[in-house]
Enzyme design. Sequence first.
Site, short mmCIF file in Angstrom:
data_model
loop_
_atom_site.label_atom_id
_atom_site.label_comp_id
_atom_site.label_asym_id
_atom_site.label_seq_id
_atom_site.Cartn_x
_atom_site.Cartn_y
_atom_site.Cartn_z
N ASP A 27 -16.88 -51.54 -4.03
CA ASP A 27 -15.91 -52.57 -4.37
C ASP A 27 -15.85 -53.56 -3.20
OD1 ASP A 27 -13.57 -53.35 -6.32
OD2 ASP A 27 -12.78 -53.56 -4.27
N GLU A 29 -13.83 -57.08 -1.47
CA GLU A 29 -12.75 -58.06 -1.43
C GLU A 29 -13.36 -59.35 -0.89
OE1 GLU A 29 -10.01 -57.45 -2.88
OE2 GLU A 29 -10.41 -55.30 -3.10
N HIS A 167 -6.18 -53.44 -4.56
CA HIS A 167 -6.90 -54.62 -4.08
C HIS A 167 -7.41 -54.47 -2.65
CE1 HIS A 167 -6.10 -56.90 -7.71
NE2 HIS A 167 -4.81 -56.61 -7.61
N ASP A 172 -9.93 -49.14 -4.12
CA ASP A 172 -10.44 -49.48 -5.46
C ASP A 172 -11.72 -48.73 -5.77
OD1 ASP A 172 -8.31 -51.14 -5.50
OD2 ASP A 172 -9.43 -53.00 -5.82
#
Length: 574
Positions: A27, A29, A167, A172
Site C-alpha cells: 500500500d 500513501e 490511511h 492498510d
Amino acid sequence: MPTPSPDQPSFDDLGTALRAATFTVVDLETTGAGRDAEITEIGAVKVCGGTVVGEFQSLVRPDGAIPAMIQALTGITDAMVASAPTLRVVLPLFLDFAAGTVLVAHNAAFDIGFLRRGCEALGLTWRRPVVIDTVALARQVLLRDEVRNCKLGTLARHFGSATQPDHRALSDARATVDVLHGLLERVGNLGVDTVEDLRELMARVSPERRAKRVWAKSLPEAPGVYWFEHEGREFDGTARTEVLYVGKSRNLRRRVASYFSASEQRSRIHEMVEIATRVQTMRCTTDLEAEVRELRMIAGHRPRYNRRSRNQHRLVWLTLTTEAFPRLRTVRAVAPGDVVWGPFRNASAAQEVARCLQDAFGIRECTRVLSPRTPSTACALAELGRCSAPCELGESAEGYGDRVARLRAAWAGDVRDLLGHAAPRLEVLVAQERFEEAGEVTNRLQAAHVTSRRFHRVRALADCQELVAAAPEGGGWAIHVIRHGRLAAAGWARTAQVRDEASLLQQLAETVHEAPGGMPAGSFEEAERVATWLESPGVRLLDVRGDWAWPIHCAFDQDSVTELITTGVVGRSR
C-alpha cells in the site's frame, strides 16, 4: 527416429498453487492522485501459506510539499518526511523485498501505477510481476447483498480484520492481507487453486472455458500441430466434424493450455473455444515440420477461425500475352509453359507493380488487339508519354521487341535496368517539388524489388532436386530433406548420429515431382518457410542434388536499392 528431450516446464508447473505462492501486499500513501503526485510512504507485508514472513515500511521524502488536505487525511506531514530517504533510496529496497513474489494491492492500478512510474523515472527495471487486485477479486467473489461496496474499510470489517485501515501504508497493507485471505477462502469453493486461476477469475474467464484446461493436461511438451474440432450433426442426422482452428507450437501442452487462460484476449478465439468439443494434436520432430504441417492443414481444411494462410493457392501473377505486341496481364492459374512473375497478394498489388514495369520498359497498357501489319491511331497514353505507341508501327513497333526483351531479362533475374531507369524521372519530380509522385514511383520500385527477391528465392529452391540440411535444435540437430521446395522428411539426431539419420531420412522421404513453370512442388508459402529456415544461422548443408543459387542481380541490399533508384548505378549486388 529419436526426438529431442523436452526442456519446458510441465503442465503442473504452469500454475502456482495458492498455498505455495508468496504474496507481497503493498500500500502507498501519496501527495495526490495525478501523474505529478509523489509517493510519501510505502508499506508492505509478505505472506505465504497464510503466515506473515516479513514486513516493509518506510516514509519517503517527496520533492514538493504535501498538500494540507492530504496531511489531514494521512497524518503524514512535511516535518515527518523532512529527514526521510528519497524514493531513489526506498524504491530499490522495496523491489528487493518483493522480488519473485505476487504483488497484491487494493485498487492495484493506483499503487502499481505509482511504482511502475517511479521505476521509469529512476531508470530501474520494472519486472512486470503478477498483480492481484483485491477490489476486482471482491467484485467477482462477493454477492451484492453481502457488502454495500468494495472499499478497504468495508471489506476489512466484513472479514473481521484485526487491523482497521487508517490511511497509513503499513496498517492498510495489514488490513489488505486479512481481506486477501478472506477472499481466498471463498474462491476455493469455485475450483480456484492456483495464481493463474485467480487471474482468470478476475478477468472473468468463464467457468466453462476454464474447465476445458484438462484438454491440455495429457498433451506432450514437444513441437507439433494442434487443432480444435466441433462435433455436430447434419440436418439428416449424420455426424459431422469441423476443424475450427489450426495452430502450431514448440510446446503443445503449454500453448493449448493458454487458450483457456486470461492471457487469451482475442474475441474470435473466445468464441472458438466455447463451441469446440475437443482438441487434437500431431507431434512433430522439428519446429519446421510443425510450421509446414500447420500450413498444409490450414490449406486442406480452411478453418473458419484461422485468418492467415487460408488461401495459400489463391495467388496473383503477372505474365505477358502472346500477341504481336505483348502486354502485361494478371493471372491466378499458372499453366505449363507460362512465363510468370510474382506472386502478389491480390490483383491491386499486381497492378501497382505492373505500372512500374510499364513505366520502366515502355510496355503498352491498352488492351486492344494490335496488328503487326496495319497501323492504328495511338491512344491518349501515347500523348502523355506513357506508351511507346507500337500501334502506329514504324520505329516504335520495331523497338517494341527490345522493350519486351528487357522486361524478360528483369524477370529472369537482373533488376538493375528496372531500378535504374527511375533516376532521371525522380530528379525531375524532386526539382518540381512533386514529392508525392516521387514517393509513389519509389514505392512501386521497392515493391518490384521485393517481388524479384521473393520470386527467385523460392524458384531457386523449386529448381533444386534435393537439399539435405541440419541445424541445432533441442540439444541436438534438426534434419530436413527438401525436394523442389517441398519438405519431404524431417528428423532429429544427436551430433554423433546426424549423418546416419540424414541418410535414413533420404531413403524414407516423400517422393516429390518437379512442378511445371519453375513453381515449388508445395505451396509458395511453404517454400518461403523452408527458405527462411535454410537461411537461418547455424544451418549446415549435408547434401545437395542440383543447383541452389540466386541470379546475381535479382536482389540487392537496401543501400544498393536506394543507390540504384536515385542514381541509376550500384557498386555491389547480392
